[in-house]
Design an enzyme around this catalytic site. Sequence first.
Site, PDB file in Angstrom:
ATOM      1  N   HIS A   1       0.863  -1.187   0.000  1.00 14.31           N
ATOM      2  CA  HIS A   1       0.000   0.000   0.000  1.00 14.31           C
ATOM      3  C   HIS A   1       0.897   1.234   0.000  1.00 14.31           C
ATOM      4  O   HIS A   1       2.020   1.199   0.517  1.00 14.31           O
ATOM      5  CB  HIS A   1      -0.864  -0.035   1.265  1.00 14.31           C
ATOM      6  CG  HIS A   1      -1.922   0.994   1.348  1.00 14.31           C
ATOM      7  ND1 HIS A   1      -1.651   2.313   1.679  1.00 14.31           N
ATOM      8  CD2 HIS A   1      -3.270   0.924   1.171  1.00 14.31           C
ATOM      9  CE1 HIS A   1      -2.787   2.989   1.709  1.00 14.31           C
ATOM     10  NE2 HIS A   1      -3.775   2.183   1.399  1.00 14.31           N
TER      11      HIS A   1
ATOM     12  N   ASP B   1       3.398  -4.052   7.957  1.00 12.33           N
ATOM     13  CA  ASP B   1       2.125  -3.344   7.798  1.00 12.33           C
ATOM     14  C   ASP B   1       1.024  -4.362   8.077  1.00 12.33           C
ATOM     15  O   ASP B   1       0.750  -5.240   7.264  1.00 12.33           O
ATOM     16  CB  ASP B   1       2.020  -2.790   6.376  1.00 12.33           C
ATOM     17  CG  ASP B   1       0.657  -2.167   6.075  1.00 12.33           C
ATOM     18  OD1 ASP B   1      -0.233  -2.208   6.951  1.00 12.33           O
ATOM     19  OD2 ASP B   1       0.483  -1.652   4.956  1.00 12.33           O
TER      20      ASP B   1
ATOM     21  N   GLN C   1      -4.209  -4.950   7.061  1.00 16.04           N
ATOM     22  CA  GLN C   1      -5.151  -5.912   6.496  1.00 16.04           C
ATOM     23  C   GLN C   1      -5.054  -7.280   7.156  1.00 16.04           C
ATOM     24  O   GLN C   1      -5.821  -8.186   6.808  1.00 16.04           O
ATOM     25  CB  GLN C   1      -4.910  -6.059   4.990  1.00 16.04           C
ATOM     26  CG  GLN C   1      -5.093  -4.787   4.200  1.00 16.04           C
ATOM     27  CD  GLN C   1      -6.535  -4.306   4.169  1.00 16.04           C
ATOM     28  OE1 GLN C   1      -7.469  -5.070   4.415  1.00 16.04           O
ATOM     29  NE2 GLN C   1      -6.726  -3.032   3.884  1.00 16.04           N
TER      30      GLN C   1
ATOM     31  N   LYS D   1     -10.282  -0.593  10.711  1.00 15.87           N
ATOM     32  CA  LYS D   1     -10.435  -1.794   9.890  1.00 15.87           C
ATOM     33  C   LYS D   1     -10.767  -3.017  10.737  1.00 15.87           C
ATOM     34  O   LYS D   1     -10.950  -4.110  10.201  1.00 15.87           O
ATOM     35  CB  LYS D   1      -9.164  -2.051   9.076  1.00 15.87           C
ATOM     36  CG  LYS D   1      -8.849  -0.962   8.054  1.00 15.87           C
ATOM     37  CD  LYS D   1      -7.615  -1.326   7.250  1.00 15.87           C
ATOM     38  CE  LYS D   1      -7.123  -0.146   6.418  1.00 15.87           C
ATOM     39  NZ  LYS D   1      -8.026   0.184   5.307  1.00 15.87           N
TER      40      LYS D   1
ATOM     41  N   CYS E   1      -4.716   2.543  -3.684  1.00 19.25           N
ATOM     42  CA  CYS E   1      -3.471   3.054  -3.090  1.00 19.25           C
ATOM     43  C   CYS E   1      -2.329   2.066  -3.294  1.00 19.25           C
ATOM     44  O   CYS E   1      -1.522   1.818  -2.387  1.00 19.25           O
ATOM     45  CB  CYS E   1      -3.656   3.353  -1.599  1.00 19.25           C
ATOM     46  SG  CYS E   1      -4.843   4.653  -1.254  1.00 19.25           S
TER      47      CYS E   1
END
Length: 409
Positions: A121, A198, A201, A224, A364
């Site tokens: 991302h 990261d 997700q 999220k 993104c």
Amino acid sequence: MNVNDIRNYFPILNQEVNGHPLVYLDNAATSQKPLSVIEAIEQYYKGYNSNVHRGVHTLGTKATDAYEGAREKVRKFIHAKSVEEVVFTRGTTASINLLAASYGEENVKEGDEIVITYMEHHSNLIPWQQLAKRKKAELKYIPLEEDGTITLEKVRETVTPKTKIVAVTLVSNVLGTINPIKEIANIAHENGAVLAVDGAQGVPHMKVDVQDLDCDFLSFSGHKMCGPTGIGVLYGKKELLEKMEPVEFGGEMIDFVGLYDSTWKELPWKFEGGTPIIAGAIGLGKAIEFLEEVGLDEILKHEHHLAAYALDKLSEVEGIEVYGPKDPMKRAGLVTFNIKGVHPHDVATVLDAEGIAIRAGHHCAQPLMKWLDVSATARASFYLYNTEEDIDRFVSGILKTKEYFNNVF
């Protein structure tokens, strides 16, 4: 707790959009919020709204206890060793920028390497890109396989003793690929580099144990994972955070301030200057309680089932290309696709007319779009409250989209 029981906790799902019952399939962008999270934030503002760490009055004490209690919930959720390793931020983007501006600025020199992947991302690409430019370091990319996965062989070929930082997503927000973080951490550490993950997700959808993964840093966002917007976390190993300098200065992050010099508070507060995101942290803590009540293993199992169901249904539709791993066990609960001859924005528009919310665009992830040789894609992403019926409606909407554009053109 079955999926129909879970849905009852989410009031936003009980509505019609454009005359149809809402099917919300944009969870990779942001998830919906259960009543317990909404009520926890409301209770804070109604009952004990106050700043934290400063006053000795009753409201201030209650707010501080709730705020720091949320930090402890985060610690347990990701299995950090101590609350000192849990820094509250505005979200994943803020966490990674803090990391690049502090750890990166201090530890990356001219000629060093920063390693990332093509699936990142923009939030896990641009901070490292700009750091590399500032420091005259080399930004390197781990090559992807045809199915959008990475192999440890390619990781070993890319990471060298000159590498200082390896920054990799746990789960791709486009391909759904679940990366082998523990093994990548071993390779990074063998070469003297740190691994920054990261987790935006990944953390909302599966159990994450930072000690077992042995990642050095982990960033994720509350919105999220059934929590509010504007709150996120930077996890870092204590020994690394202690050596890092804060990048925002002001009240609350200081120990002593003189006319010409100042000293900082201990971890984690030296990174939380100013009034913190109190209501957001409280809401995040309540979201963690909700996810743990449902069970992260159950959530991942449910999403794997939905991904397999969606892939199977889409395979029956002519003219659709689905991106990412074909094996649903190697991907998270999302499908990214294109319909031949139809722009993704048109797909999303037609589906919206049917009450179905998906995402269309470059997500993104423009370098990944270039790697896929497309300008944009459509994405349906699932969460704990989605059902097979949602996917049936989604696939039916795709068939209507194809029919509409076949008739037009």
